[in-house]
Design a protein around this motif. Structure first.
Motif, mmCIF file in Angstrom:
data_model
loop_
_atom_site.group_PDB
_atom_site.id
_atom_site.type_symbol
_atom_site.label_atom_id
_atom_site.label_comp_id
_atom_site.label_asym_id
_atom_site.label_seq_id
_atom_site.Cartn_x
_atom_site.Cartn_y
_atom_site.Cartn_z
ATOM 1 N N ILE A 266 2.316 -0.641 3.264
ATOM 2 C CA ILE A 266 2.081 0.071 2.211
ATOM 3 C C ILE A 266 1.238 0.543 1.946
ATOM 4 O O ILE A 266 0.230 -0.557 2.865
ATOM 5 N N THR A 267 0.474 1.971 1.798
ATOM 6 C CA THR A 267 -0.334 2.052 2.088
ATOM 7 C C THR A 267 -1.022 2.928 0.659
ATOM 8 O O THR A 267 0.096 4.376 0.371
ATOM 9 N N HIS A 268 -1.703 3.356 0.251
ATOM 10 C CA HIS A 268 -2.064 4.918 -0.308
ATOM 11 C C HIS A 268 -2.742 6.170 0.116
ATOM 12 O O HIS A 268 -2.989 7.216 0.189
ATOM 13 N N ASN A 269 -2.802 5.373 1.923
ATOM 14 C CA ASN A 269 -4.019 6.734 2.827
ATOM 15 C C ASN A 269 -3.032 6.927 3.405
ATOM 16 O O ASN A 269 -2.030 6.849 4.516
ATOM 17 N N LEU A 270 -2.253 8.886 3.069
ATOM 18 C CA LEU A 270 -0.966 9.625 3.899
ATOM 19 C C LEU A 270 -1.792 9.053 5.128
ATOM 20 O O LEU A 270 -0.085 9.428 6.323
ATOM 21 N N LYS A 271 -2.985 9.491 5.599
ATOM 22 C CA LYS A 271 -2.710 10.233 7.404
ATOM 23 C C LYS A 271 -2.738 8.565 7.872
ATOM 24 O O LYS A 271 -1.910 8.837 8.922
ATOM 25 N N GLU A 272 -2.496 7.190 7.489
ATOM 26 C CA GLU A 272 -2.179 6.104 7.916
ATOM 27 C C GLU A 272 -0.635 6.379 7.787
ATOM 28 O O GLU A 272 -0.107 5.784 8.856
ATOM 29 N N ALA A 273 -0.397 6.510 6.767
ATOM 30 C CA ALA A 273 1.384 6.632 6.867
ATOM 31 C C ALA A 273 1.782 7.682 7.686
ATOM 32 O O ALA A 273 2.789 7.916 8.288
ATOM 33 N N GLN A 274 0.916 9.089 8.067
ATOM 34 C CA GLN A 274 1.779 9.874 9.349
ATOM 35 C C GLN A 274 1.578 9.206 10.533
ATOM 36 O O GLN A 274 2.642 9.491 11.482
ATOM 37 N N LEU A 275 0.356 8.387 10.908
ATOM 38 C CA LEU A 275 0.318 8.461 12.336
ATOM 39 C C LEU A 275 0.606 6.960 12.439
ATOM 40 O O LEU A 275 1.767 6.648 13.671
ATOM 41 N N PRO B 200 3.951 17.908 8.446
ATOM 42 C CA PRO B 200 2.817 18.125 8.198
ATOM 43 C C PRO B 200 2.063 17.230 7.217
ATOM 44 O O PRO B 200 2.336 16.646 6.155
ATOM 45 N N LEU B 201 0.370 16.758 6.903
ATOM 46 C CA LEU B 201 -0.051 16.224 6.268
ATOM 47 C C LEU B 201 0.586 17.092 5.140
ATOM 48 O O LEU B 201 -0.405 16.375 4.006
ATOM 49 N N SER B 202 0.100 18.473 5.386
ATOM 50 C CA SER B 202 -0.102 19.162 4.067
ATOM 51 C C SER B 202 0.997 18.665 3.033
ATOM 52 O O SER B 202 0.865 19.063 1.696
ATOM 53 N N GLU B 203 2.195 18.966 3.643
ATOM 54 C CA GLU B 203 3.310 18.690 2.966
ATOM 55 C C GLU B 203 3.391 17.142 2.201
ATOM 56 O O GLU B 203 3.839 17.214 1.670
ATOM 57 N N TYR C 56 0.775 15.628 1.122
ATOM 58 C CA TYR C 56 0.229 15.927 0.175
ATOM 59 C C TYR C 56 0.797 16.484 -1.261
ATOM 60 O O TYR C 56 0.424 16.238 -2.229
ATOM 61 N N ALA C 57 1.675 17.765 -0.838
ATOM 62 C CA ALA C 57 2.345 18.283 -2.036
ATOM 63 C C ALA C 57 3.666 17.315 -2.371
ATOM 64 O O ALA C 57 3.558 17.521 -3.835
ATOM 65 N N TRP C 58 4.322 16.118 -1.889
ATOM 66 C CA TRP C 58 4.808 15.247 -2.534
ATOM 67 C C TRP C 58 3.968 14.625 -3.843
ATOM 68 O O TRP C 58 4.636 13.891 -4.743
ATOM 69 N N PHE C 59 2.824 14.782 -3.989
ATOM 70 C CA PHE C 59 1.495 13.978 -5.086
ATOM 71 C C PHE C 59 1.836 14.529 -5.829
ATOM 72 O O PHE C 59 1.221 14.471 -7.119
ATOM 73 N N ASP C 60 2.190 16.181 -5.983
ATOM 74 C CA ASP C 60 1.525 17.240 -6.903
ATOM 75 C C ASP C 60 2.812 17.216 -7.836
ATOM 76 O O ASP C 60 3.519 17.178 -7.834
ATOM 77 N N ILE C 61 2.082 17.605 -9.349
ATOM 78 C CA ILE C 61 3.201 17.332 -10.566
ATOM 79 C C ILE C 61 3.957 19.068 -10.541
ATOM 80 O O ILE C 61 2.825 19.718 -10.830
#
Lengths: 287, 250
Positions: free
Chosen positions: B205-214, B240-243, B245-250
């Protein structure tokens, strides 16, 4: 001199309880008030069995078992009924008062003309040295057994439980069971102190346990201060220091009496002394 | 390996502060899968982990681990399959006990704790060798109380402890959240190495998206007690990481 030797023997007799408090207070971080009741319970059983001509040695398992039962009840009320540990202890202590009174049948019982553990084993001819030797052998034995126990896998699991419950649960330890066993052990040791003191003083009194938990706490606090001071890591030495704490505690009380303090004020002095022990490390910290 | 069927968890049921932490959740995790889970605070990630570990029992639904129904099994019994690393480095180790004592307990996680002294020279050597792989110099401090170590060091030791005994499932609850970036990287790298070395099934479980991607070969996103995205290894590699991040946009 003999006055202080007497205090020394009493310190050794009460050391068993201090080791018990070390388990409940230091290992499980539970302030276990059951102590007041289980200490008297040990003394009451000893008195009854001795007057029925039971051998002093054979009384030991009975006393241990009774103390363990008292501790188990506190543990079960605390863990399974989920009542605060302090309240669970108070409940059992209160109930034990009636049980002790019913068992004893009166408020005190002298044990003058019975063969007790101090008179049945002879190391020295002088009684005070004999008592001292017996107390020393007895407590050394208990300390040794406890030190072994706490170093086993089971002992490590027990010591970890008081440190981090999420960790022990994740490592396959049933914390509730562990606390019940721990409190049983602590109160078995406390009852053993009752057993020793009753025979040493040659009487059992229904009120002898009132406030005794403070004596145990004080001894453990002295021990803890020394353990931190000398940074003692070995479990055996930690236990030895707690035993020394118990002896030191009695010596201080003896000293207080010898300088002419009214014996009626003894409990007040005890409480003040424990407060002092708690305060000293804090004063040092704030410097 | 892990099967969650129709799991719901309601906290404070029937009271004003009633919370549905998980709602009708289905999840199957195969053996040797390494699943990363992301999601906003309160999305049910930690509850999911606690439901699997047994720290929290579900309000309804069934849980199976290696074909065994464990729905009502308490946490300490599920430890025969599961090892855990907590978010709080203080939780995973017993502060007043020595490094050696902590490792001894971890080494008998799936076994009964008997009245024998298990710490001998062979065991000490095993622990020393294991700790030396971290390169933190802790192998010479085995007798030291673990509470005297830093959060990063404790977390690293907790990780090593998790594979001291037979482990099939490793649950990592934001293991690097309380650490500095360097320790965080070290912890996740170590975790990832241990997971492949011991062929573990793992959930991170992580809040760090980079970790989740890696890390991990499957990615889940949770929201309001449900799994809203389930990304396979192939898709995850191209994501891509940018996508994310977009999951968390409201």
């Amino acid at each position: 001199m003999e006055f202080y030797l007497t205090a020394l023997v009493l310190g050794l007799c009460l050391a068993s309880m201090s080791l018990g408090i070390f388990i409940s207070m230091k290992i499980f971080r539970i302030p276990d008030i059951t102590t007041d009741g289980s200490y008297t319970l040990g003394a009451v059983l000893t008195a009854i069995l001795l007057t029925h001509h039971c051998s002093a040695m054979l009384i030991i398992p009975a006393v241990l078992l009774a103390g363990a039962l008292a501790g188990m009840v506190t543990g079960i009320i605390h863990t399974f009924v989920k009542i605060d540990a302090l309240l669970s202890g108070i409940l059992v202590m209160t109930a034990l008062y009636s049980i002790n009174l019913t068992l004893l049948g009166r408020s005190n019982l002298p044990l003058l003309d019975v063969q007790n553990i101090f008179s049945s084993l002879t190391f020295f001819s002088a009684s005070v040295f004999n008592n001292l030797a017996l107390g020393f052998v007895f407590i050394s034995l208990i300390t040794g057994i406890m030190a072994y126990l706490l170093r086993t896998d089971f002992g490590i699991a027990m010591r970890a439980t008081g440190n981090s419950e999420p960790m022990t649960r994740a490592l396959g330890i049933n914390n509730n069971k562990m606390k019940v066993i721990g409190l049983a052990m602590a109160n078995a040791l406390t009852a053993l102190s009752g057993y020793l003191v009753a025979q040493y003083q040659n009487f059992t009194d229904i009120n002898m346990g009132i406030g005794i938990v403070i004596t145990g706490l004080g001894s453990v606090l002295i021990g803890e201060a020394l353990i931190k001071w000398w940074n003692i890591r070995s479990i055996l030495w930690q236990l030895v220091v707690v035993v020394s704490g118990s002896i030191l505690f009695q010596l201080v009380l003896a000293f207080t009496l010898s300088i002419g303090v009214d014996p009626n004020l003894l409990k007040l002095v005890t409480a003040a002394f424990v407060l002092l022990i708690v305060l000293i490390p804090r004063l040092k910290k704030s410097e | 390996m892990i099967e969650l069927q129709n799991i719901s968890k309601v906290f404070h049921k029937g009271q004003v502060n009633e919370v549905c932490a998980l709602t009708d959740l289905f999840l199957t995790i195969q053996k040797e899968e390494f699943v990363s889970v992301v999601g906003a605070n309160g999305s049910g990630k930690t509850t999911l982990l606690n439901i699997i570990s047994g720290a929290v029992l579900p309000s309804s639904g069934r849980i199976r681990i290696t074909e065994t129904d464990v729905t009502r099994l308490p946490e300490y019994k599920r430890s025969r399959w599961i090892a855990r690393v907590f978010q709080d480095p203080l939780k995973g180790t017993a502060s007043e006990l020595s490094i050696l004592d902590n490792f001894r307990l971890a080494a008998i996680r799936t076994q009964p704790k008997n009245l024998i002294i298990g710490i001998n020279d062979v065991f000490k050597k095993k622990v020393r060798d294991s700790i030396a792989t971290l390169g933190m110099g802790l192998e010479n401090k085995l007798e030291q109380a673990i509470g005297t170590l830093s959060g990063g060091q404790r977390q690293a030791l907790t990780l090593l402890m998790s594979v001291m005994d037979d482990t099939q499932i490793l649950l990592l609850d934001e293991p690097s959240a309380a650490l500095d970036p360097r320790s965080a990287t070290l912890i996740l790298k170590t975790a990832s190495e241990l997971i492949s070395q011991y062929k573990l099934t793992a959930i991170l479980i992580t809040h760090n998206l980079k970790e989740a991607q890696l890390y991990g070969n499957r990615l889940l996103q949770m929201s309001e007690g449900k799994i809203v995205r389930d990304v396979s290894e192939e898709e995850k590699k191209r994501l891509p990481l940018s996508e994310m991040y977009a999951w968390f946009d409201i």
